[in-house]
Design a protein around this motif. Structure first.
Motif, mmCIF file in Angstrom:
data_model
loop_
_atom_site.group_PDB
_atom_site.id
_atom_site.type_symbol
_atom_site.label_atom_id
_atom_site.label_comp_id
_atom_site.label_asym_id
_atom_site.label_seq_id
_atom_site.Cartn_x
_atom_site.Cartn_y
_atom_site.Cartn_z
ATOM 1 N N ASP A 122 31.351 54.593 50.379
ATOM 2 C CA ASP A 122 31.410 55.908 49.755
ATOM 3 C C ASP A 122 32.071 55.933 48.405
ATOM 4 O OD1 ASP A 122 31.619 58.629 49.388
ATOM 5 O OD2 ASP A 122 32.719 59.063 51.269
ATOM 6 N N TYR A 123 31.294 55.961 47.369
ATOM 7 C CA TYR A 123 31.780 55.596 46.196
ATOM 8 C C TYR A 123 32.687 56.845 45.636
ATOM 9 C CZ TYR A 123 31.537 54.888 41.097
ATOM 10 O OH TYR A 123 31.815 54.925 39.719
ATOM 11 N N ASP A 124 32.576 58.048 46.241
ATOM 12 C CA ASP A 124 33.487 59.007 45.518
ATOM 13 C C ASP A 124 34.567 59.516 46.558
ATOM 14 O OD1 ASP A 124 31.691 59.641 43.417
ATOM 15 O OD2 ASP A 124 30.415 60.619 44.643
ATOM 16 N N ASN A 125 35.029 58.540 47.620
ATOM 17 C CA ASN A 125 35.901 58.876 48.563
ATOM 18 C C ASN A 125 37.397 58.419 47.927
ATOM 19 O OD1 ASN A 125 37.617 58.858 50.734
ATOM 20 N ND2 ASN A 125 35.979 58.615 52.121
ATOM 21 N N VAL A 126 37.981 59.468 47.633
ATOM 22 C CA VAL A 126 39.432 59.157 46.833
ATOM 23 C C VAL A 126 40.400 59.002 48.080
ATOM 24 C CG1 VAL A 126 38.798 60.700 44.828
ATOM 25 C CG2 VAL A 126 39.985 61.675 46.880
ATOM 26 N N ASN A 127 40.222 59.238 49.289
ATOM 27 C CA ASN A 127 41.172 58.955 50.303
ATOM 28 C C ASN A 127 41.144 57.675 50.934
ATOM 29 O OD1 ASN A 127 42.188 61.477 50.125
ATOM 30 N ND2 ASN A 127 40.311 62.335 51.190
ATOM 31 N N SER A 128 40.124 56.990 50.773
ATOM 32 C CA SER A 128 40.079 55.619 51.464
ATOM 33 C C SER A 128 39.287 54.476 50.579
ATOM 34 C CB SER A 128 38.812 55.371 52.517
ATOM 35 O OG SER A 128 38.777 54.148 52.989
ATOM 36 N N TYR A 129 40.405 53.482 50.226
ATOM 37 C CA TYR A 129 40.152 52.504 49.239
ATOM 38 C C TYR A 129 39.122 51.643 49.572
ATOM 39 C CZ TYR A 129 41.373 48.466 46.599
ATOM 40 O OH TYR A 129 41.334 47.225 45.656
ATOM 41 N N PHE A 130 39.158 51.156 50.770
ATOM 42 C CA PHE A 130 38.166 50.123 51.159
ATOM 43 C C PHE A 130 36.734 50.838 51.182
ATOM 44 C CE2 PHE A 130 41.983 48.123 52.661
ATOM 45 C CZ PHE A 130 41.731 47.029 52.085
ATOM 46 N N SER A 137 33.883 43.368 45.958
ATOM 47 C CA SER A 137 34.491 43.531 44.565
ATOM 48 C C SER A 137 35.534 44.835 44.729
ATOM 49 C CB SER A 137 33.348 44.040 43.491
ATOM 50 O OG SER A 137 34.030 44.165 42.295
ATOM 51 N N LEU A 138 36.725 44.389 44.672
ATOM 52 C CA LEU A 138 37.905 45.701 45.231
ATOM 53 C C LEU A 138 38.269 46.372 43.658
ATOM 54 C CD1 LEU A 138 39.943 43.199 47.376
ATOM 55 C CD2 LEU A 138 38.014 44.798 48.101
ATOM 56 N N PRO A 139 38.263 47.615 43.732
ATOM 57 C CA PRO A 139 38.708 48.404 42.528
ATOM 58 C C PRO A 139 40.304 48.110 42.329
ATOM 59 C CG PRO A 139 38.362 49.965 44.303
ATOM 60 C CD PRO A 139 37.845 48.421 44.801
ATOM 61 N N SER A 150 41.955 49.267 38.721
ATOM 62 C CA SER A 150 42.731 50.428 37.990
ATOM 63 C C SER A 150 41.473 50.805 36.913
ATOM 64 C CB SER A 150 43.722 49.962 37.152
ATOM 65 O OG SER A 150 44.175 50.751 36.228
ATOM 66 N N GLY A 151 41.225 52.026 37.147
ATOM 67 C CA GLY A 151 40.163 52.456 36.317
ATOM 68 C C GLY A 151 38.701 51.795 36.911
ATOM 69 N N TYR A 152 38.141 51.204 35.933
ATOM 70 C CA TYR A 152 36.845 50.554 36.357
ATOM 71 C C TYR A 152 37.034 48.964 36.449
ATOM 72 C CZ TYR A 152 34.940 55.010 34.862
ATOM 73 O OH TYR A 152 34.630 56.448 34.595
ATOM 74 N N SER A 153 38.149 48.679 36.550
ATOM 75 C CA SER A 153 38.535 47.092 36.638
ATOM 76 C C SER A 153 38.390 46.735 38.183
ATOM 77 C CB SER A 153 39.759 46.805 36.056
ATOM 78 O OG SER A 153 39.792 47.003 34.549
ATOM 79 N N SER A 154 38.530 45.290 38.459
ATOM 80 C CA SER A 154 38.413 45.104 39.875
ATOM 81 C C SER A 154 38.754 43.620 40.074
ATOM 82 C CB SER A 154 36.880 45.079 40.323
ATOM 83 O OG SER A 154 35.868 44.186 39.614
ATOM 84 N N LEU A 155 39.257 43.327 41.272
ATOM 85 C CA LEU A 155 39.363 42.013 41.763
ATOM 86 C C LEU A 155 38.093 41.568 42.500
ATOM 87 C CD1 LEU A 155 41.524 39.422 42.312
ATOM 88 C CD2 LEU A 155 42.044 40.562 44.319
ATOM 89 N N ASP A 156 37.576 40.412 42.179
ATOM 90 C CA ASP A 156 36.262 39.841 42.840
ATOM 91 C C ASP A 156 36.493 38.702 43.555
ATOM 92 O OD1 ASP A 156 35.017 41.863 41.194
ATOM 93 O OD2 ASP A 156 35.347 40.579 39.466
ATOM 94 N N LEU A 157 36.018 38.979 44.809
ATOM 95 C CA LEU A 157 36.166 37.658 45.702
ATOM 96 C C LEU A 157 34.692 37.178 46.201
ATOM 97 C CD1 LEU A 157 38.608 39.290 48.150
ATOM 98 C CD2 LEU A 157 39.183 37.459 46.437
#
Length: 414
Positions: free
Chosen positions: A323-331, A364-366, A368-375
């Protein structure tokens, strides 16, 4: 800035010792590395026809047009392998720098560029054998200890341009350089024969320029559904270098007694011509399904001293955002990847072609902004444990960081 530069320097130092250990890396230029980023690795190593806004596409330069942000990527890889063969077994772990890249738009949406480094090949092996010398009735034996280390690195500079509304073109210039050192130490001794130790060392150094050309095409099926195509071509490229040979006589304790410089000669290794095709079906910000097919013409490349097979690779991968637009769930805003790949390698061992099979997954974990931590993770199997071969079962972990931002833009308001 100082912290950033220090971090980059540390990655380079670690990367210098980055070598994926493999008993098969004694052949040719060593184990050949996938030329993709963590998101590609996690998606089964798919990337030729799978563009993305948020990561650097190092597999097809035409797809750089999608990089409308300034993108910086860096990461490490750890490789653990178990070896199994007839009457032998073992394991080894290596790791280091996996990639370092930067992409930026020159004309956003029309022309983007990137540069960076990727390991092209790695050599890291240590094999040991013992046996009797024929014709001595078992009175004289020979022990051989063979080691190899080094590899080649790609420094690339690429451009992607949009020449029509849907058609993209790209070119990547790559400077391939590095050295490979191979040492064979032979000990001979037995009944009434004093122990003799001789070490033969060969150091090969290469450096040259090669090119990759790419095409991309995006067909819009609806407002949020895209069908993407990609193709790449790289011509056969000669790579020139030098080979230094030396012979050392050693004491029983391994101390050097005498060094004989045999000499230096010019050598050449031809990189193969390659053709790649990829396609992906994408529903924006929800999912993407893609595949790649690659063919490498190794039978007409390499060196005059070894024979190679033409190699082939097939990769299939899937990307999903719950869910790309979900602001309540990080994952639910994270991207998840899965895929697999099958590859016939160019090297021939005991008159048999080597097969490499891998299952990939990652996220790919968001941040800050459009940055990410990639595994990215890969479980794979190379070779087999019968017919005089060795089966390598390996597990790779790639940890990367991606920073996306709008750099080099003059502020209108303070």
């Amino acid at each position: 800035m100082k912290r950033t530069l220090t971090g980059i320097a540390c990655f380079f130092i670690l990367g210098y010792y980055s070598q994926a250990q493999s008993v098969y890396s004694f052949q040719g230029l060593g184990s050949l590395n996938h030329q993709g980023m963590p998101n590609n690795i996690a998606m089964g190593e798919v990337g030729i026809g799978s563009p993305t806004l948020w990561h650097i596409n190092t597999q097809n330069p035409a797809n750089l047009v999608y990089n409308t942000f300034s993108t910086f990527q860096v990461g490490l890889e750890v490789d653990h392998r178990n070896f199994e063969g007839e009457d032998l077994s073992g394991s080894g772990t290596d790791g280091g720098l996996r990639f370092l890249g930067y992409a930026f738009p020159i004309m956003p949406g029309k022309w983007s560029s990137s540069f960076g480094i990727l390991p092209y090949s790695s050599v890291s092996y240590n094999t040991f054998s013992e046996g009797e010398i024929p014709g001595t009735n078992g009175d004289v034996s020979q022990i051989s200890d063979n080691k190899g280390e080094g590899g080649l690195t790609n420094f690339f500079w690429a451009h992607g341009l949009k020449i029509k509304k849907k058609l993209l073109v790209g070119v990547r210039a790559t400077y391939t350089f590095g050295s490979i050192e191979k040492t064979s130490t032979i000990s001979v001794g037995g009944v009434d024969v004093p122990l003799s130790n001789v070490s033969y060392r060969e150091l090969e150094s290469y450096s040259d320029l090669n090119f990759l050309f790419g095409l991309g095409y995006a067909h819009k099926l609806s407002d949020d559904v895209m069908l993407n195509f990609g193709a790449t071509f790289s011509p056969k490229s000669p790579m020139n270098g030098q080979s230094e040979l030396s012979l050392n006589r050693l004491s029983n304790s391994g101390r050097e007694l005498e060094n004989i410089d045999i000499g230096t000669e010019n050598i050449r290794f031809d990189l193969p011509s390659t053709i790649g095709f990829g396609m992906s079906y994408e529903k924006l910000n929800q999912y993407k399904l893609g595949f790649d097919i690659e063919s490498h013409q190794w039978s007409s490349a390499g060196s005059d001293l070894e024979e190679y097979n033409n190699s082939f690779k097939f990769a299939l991968g899937f990307e999903w955002v719950p869910d790309y637009d979900n602001v309540n769930s990080y994952f639910k805003r994270a991207k998840y990847f899965a895929g697999f790949n099958y590859q016939k390698l160019p090297y021939i061992v005991n008159n048999q072609a080597l097969i490499d099979f891998g299952i990939n997954f990652g996220a790919s974990l968001p941040v800050s902004g459009y940055s990410s931590l990639d595994l990215a993770f890969k479980w794979g199997q190379l070779g087999e444990s019968t017919n005089g071969l060795i089966k390598e079962t390996y597990f790779k972990v790639v940890l990367g960081a991606t920073v996306n931002d709008r750099w080099f833009i003059k502020r209108k308001y303070d």
